[in-house]
Design a protein around this motif. Structure first.
Motif, PDB file in Angstrom:
ATOM      1  N   GLN A   1      -8.309  13.606  -8.639  1.00  0.00           N
ATOM      2  CA  GLN A   1      -7.514  14.027  -7.492  1.00  0.00           C
ATOM      3  C   GLN A   1      -6.074  13.510  -7.513  1.00  0.00           C
ATOM      4  N   ASP A   2      -5.875  12.335  -8.033  1.00  0.00           N
ATOM      5  CA  ASP A   2      -4.584  11.673  -7.900  1.00  0.00           C
ATOM      6  C   ASP A   2      -3.998  11.316  -9.262  1.00  0.00           C
ATOM      7  N   PRO A   3      -2.850  11.890  -9.581  1.00  0.00           N
ATOM      8  CA  PRO A   3      -2.235  11.567 -10.875  1.00  0.00           C
ATOM      9  C   PRO A   3      -1.767  10.115 -10.975  1.00  0.00           C
ATOM     10  N   ARG A   4      -1.669   9.417  -9.865  1.00  0.00           N
ATOM     11  CA  ARG A   4      -1.255   8.009  -9.901  1.00  0.00           C
ATOM     12  C   ARG A   4      -2.424   7.074 -10.165  1.00  0.00           C
ATOM     13  N   SER A   5      -3.616   7.621 -10.381  1.00  0.00           N
ATOM     14  CA  SER A   5      -4.775   6.762 -10.624  1.00  0.00           C
ATOM     15  C   SER A   5      -4.582   5.868 -11.837  1.00  0.00           C
ATOM     16  N   GLU A   6      -3.923   6.349 -12.853  1.00  0.00           N
ATOM     17  CA  GLU A   6      -3.664   5.516 -14.031  1.00  0.00           C
ATOM     18  C   GLU A   6      -2.747   4.352 -13.656  1.00  0.00           C
ATOM     19  N   ALA A   7      -1.758   4.624 -12.805  1.00  0.00           N
ATOM     20  CA  ALA A   7      -0.876   3.558 -12.332  1.00  0.00           C
ATOM     21  C   ALA A   7      -1.661   2.558 -11.494  1.00  0.00           C
ATOM     22  N   LEU A   8      -2.569   3.049 -10.667  1.00  0.00           N
ATOM     23  CA  LEU A   8      -3.398   2.154  -9.861  1.00  0.00           C
ATOM     24  C   LEU A   8      -4.276   1.290 -10.749  1.00  0.00           C
ATOM     25  N   ARG A   9      -4.794   1.871 -11.800  1.00  0.00           N
ATOM     26  CA  ARG A   9      -5.617   1.110 -12.746  1.00  0.00           C
ATOM     27  C   ARG A   9      -4.772  -0.014 -13.369  1.00  0.00           C
ATOM     28  N   GLY A  10      -3.505   0.268 -13.603  1.00  0.00           N
ATOM     29  CA  GLY A  10      -2.605  -0.752 -14.133  1.00  0.00           C
ATOM     30  C   GLY A  10      -2.419  -1.919 -13.180  1.00  0.00           C
ATOM     31  N   VAL A  11      -2.417  -1.632 -11.881  1.00  0.00           N
ATOM     32  CA  VAL A  11      -2.322  -2.702 -10.889  1.00  0.00           C
ATOM     33  C   VAL A  11      -3.578  -3.567 -10.937  1.00  0.00           C
ATOM     34  N   LEU A  12      -4.727  -2.935 -11.099  1.00  0.00           N
ATOM     35  CA  LEU A  12      -5.983  -3.695 -11.161  1.00  0.00           C
ATOM     36  C   LEU A  12      -5.994  -4.698 -12.305  1.00  0.00           C
TER      37      LEU A  12
ATOM     38  N   GLU B   1       0.833  -1.207   0.000  1.00  0.00           N
ATOM     39  CA  GLU B   1       0.000   0.000   0.000  1.00  0.00           C
ATOM     40  C   GLU B   1       0.866   1.255   0.000  1.00  0.00           C
ATOM     41  N   ASN B   2       1.941   1.242   0.784  1.00  0.00           N
ATOM     42  CA  ASN B   2       2.851   2.395   0.805  1.00  0.00           C
ATOM     43  C   ASN B   2       3.504   2.607  -0.552  1.00  0.00           C
ATOM     44  N   ILE B   3       3.876   1.531  -1.208  1.00  0.00           N
ATOM     45  CA  ILE B   3       4.465   1.644  -2.555  1.00  0.00           C
ATOM     46  C   ILE B   3       3.466   2.300  -3.498  1.00  0.00           C
ATOM     47  N   LEU B   4       2.214   1.864  -3.422  1.00  0.00           N
ATOM     48  CA  LEU B   4       1.194   2.411  -4.321  1.00  0.00           C
ATOM     49  C   LEU B   4       0.923   3.893  -4.063  1.00  0.00           C
ATOM     50  N   MET B   5       1.097   4.335  -2.855  1.00  0.00           N
ATOM     51  CA  MET B   5       0.791   5.728  -2.535  1.00  0.00           C
ATOM     52  C   MET B   5       2.012   6.635  -2.646  1.00  0.00           C
ATOM     53  N   SER B   6       3.169   6.054  -2.840  1.00  0.00           N
ATOM     54  CA  SER B   6       4.396   6.838  -2.970  1.00  0.00           C
ATOM     55  C   SER B   6       4.513   7.393  -4.378  1.00  0.00           C
ATOM     56  N   SER B   7       5.010   8.592  -4.464  1.00  0.00           N
ATOM     57  CA  SER B   7       5.206   9.185  -5.795  1.00  0.00           C
ATOM     58  C   SER B   7       6.552   8.786  -6.386  1.00  0.00           C
ATOM     59  N   SER B   8       7.371   8.084  -5.612  1.00  0.00           N
ATOM     60  CA  SER B   8       8.701   7.740  -6.109  1.00  0.00           C
ATOM     61  C   SER B   8       8.934   6.234  -6.227  1.00  0.00           C
ATOM     62  N   SER B   9       7.919   5.417  -5.980  1.00  0.00           N
ATOM     63  CA  SER B   9       8.070   3.967  -6.076  1.00  0.00           C
ATOM     64  C   SER B   9       7.356   3.449  -7.318  1.00  0.00           C
ATOM     65  N   PRO B  10       8.016   2.567  -8.063  1.00  0.00           N
ATOM     66  CA  PRO B  10       7.353   2.016  -9.248  1.00  0.00           C
ATOM     67  C   PRO B  10       6.244   1.041  -8.855  1.00  0.00           C
ATOM     68  N   PHE B  11       5.037   1.322  -9.322  1.00  0.00           N
ATOM     69  CA  PHE B  11       3.882   0.491  -8.989  1.00  0.00           C
ATOM     70  C   PHE B  11       4.010  -0.917  -9.546  1.00  0.00           C
ATOM     71  N   GLU B  12       4.896  -1.124 -10.506  1.00  0.00           N
ATOM     72  CA  GLU B  12       5.045  -2.439 -11.113  1.00  0.00           C
ATOM     73  C   GLU B  12       5.416  -3.510 -10.097  1.00  0.00           C
ATOM     74  N   VAL B  13       6.086  -3.113  -9.010  1.00  0.00           N
ATOM     75  CA  VAL B  13       6.419  -4.072  -7.954  1.00  0.00           C
ATOM     76  C   VAL B  13       5.136  -4.735  -7.455  1.00  0.00           C
ATOM     77  N   VAL B  14       4.111  -3.924  -7.224  1.00  0.00           N
ATOM     78  CA  VAL B  14       2.854  -4.441  -6.703  1.00  0.00           C
ATOM     79  C   VAL B  14       2.112  -5.226  -7.784  1.00  0.00           C
TER      80      VAL B  14
END
Length: 123
Positions: A90-101, A53-66
């Motif tokens: 609200q969150d520019p990482r939403s696209e990255a989160l969608r990639g995790v899904l 969860e911390n990786i996903l919310m960090s702006s400096s961690s690659p979401f690919e790990v998750v």
């Protein structure tokens, strides 16, 4: 902090270095090491969930790990976390989160990026 969690953090640090192409090992190898480490230490699942969860919310961690780990682990806690934190306005990482899904889908569009999962498609 337990030795297991320190080791997990170290493996994630190695992955970050490999992601930036500053490592002697490949990024995929570093991700596979994390996945195998987690699988061998499932007694720490709650701690790993917090780390993911911390990786996903960090702006400096690659979401690919998750995404890489969840492709095999399929932990519903992480999927629920991703869904609850997706807010494109609200969150520019939403696209990255969608990639995790997408790692939870029967077909993962990123599987061909990794030999580990691409080879498993053929089995």
């Amino acid at each position: 902090m337990s030795e297991i969690i320190r080791e997990f953090d170290m493996l994630c640090g190695v992955a970050m270095t490999a992601y930036d192409e500053e490592s002697e090992i490949s990024y995929e190898t570093s991700l596979l090491r994390i996945l195998n480490f987690v699988k061998c230490n499932l007694i720490y699942k709650k701690e790993f969930i917090l780390k993911f969860e911390n990786i996903l919310m960090s702006s400096s961690s690659p979401f690919e790990v998750v995404a890489f780990c969840m492709r095999e682990l399929q932990w519903p806690e992480i999927k629920d976390f991703v869904i609850s934190n997706m807010d494109p306005s609200q969150d520019p990482r939403s696209e990255a989160l969608r990639g995790v899904l997408t790692a939870y889908d029967e077909f993962w569009p990123d599987a061909d990026l990794y030999k580990y999962y691409d080879a498993n498609k053929q089995n």
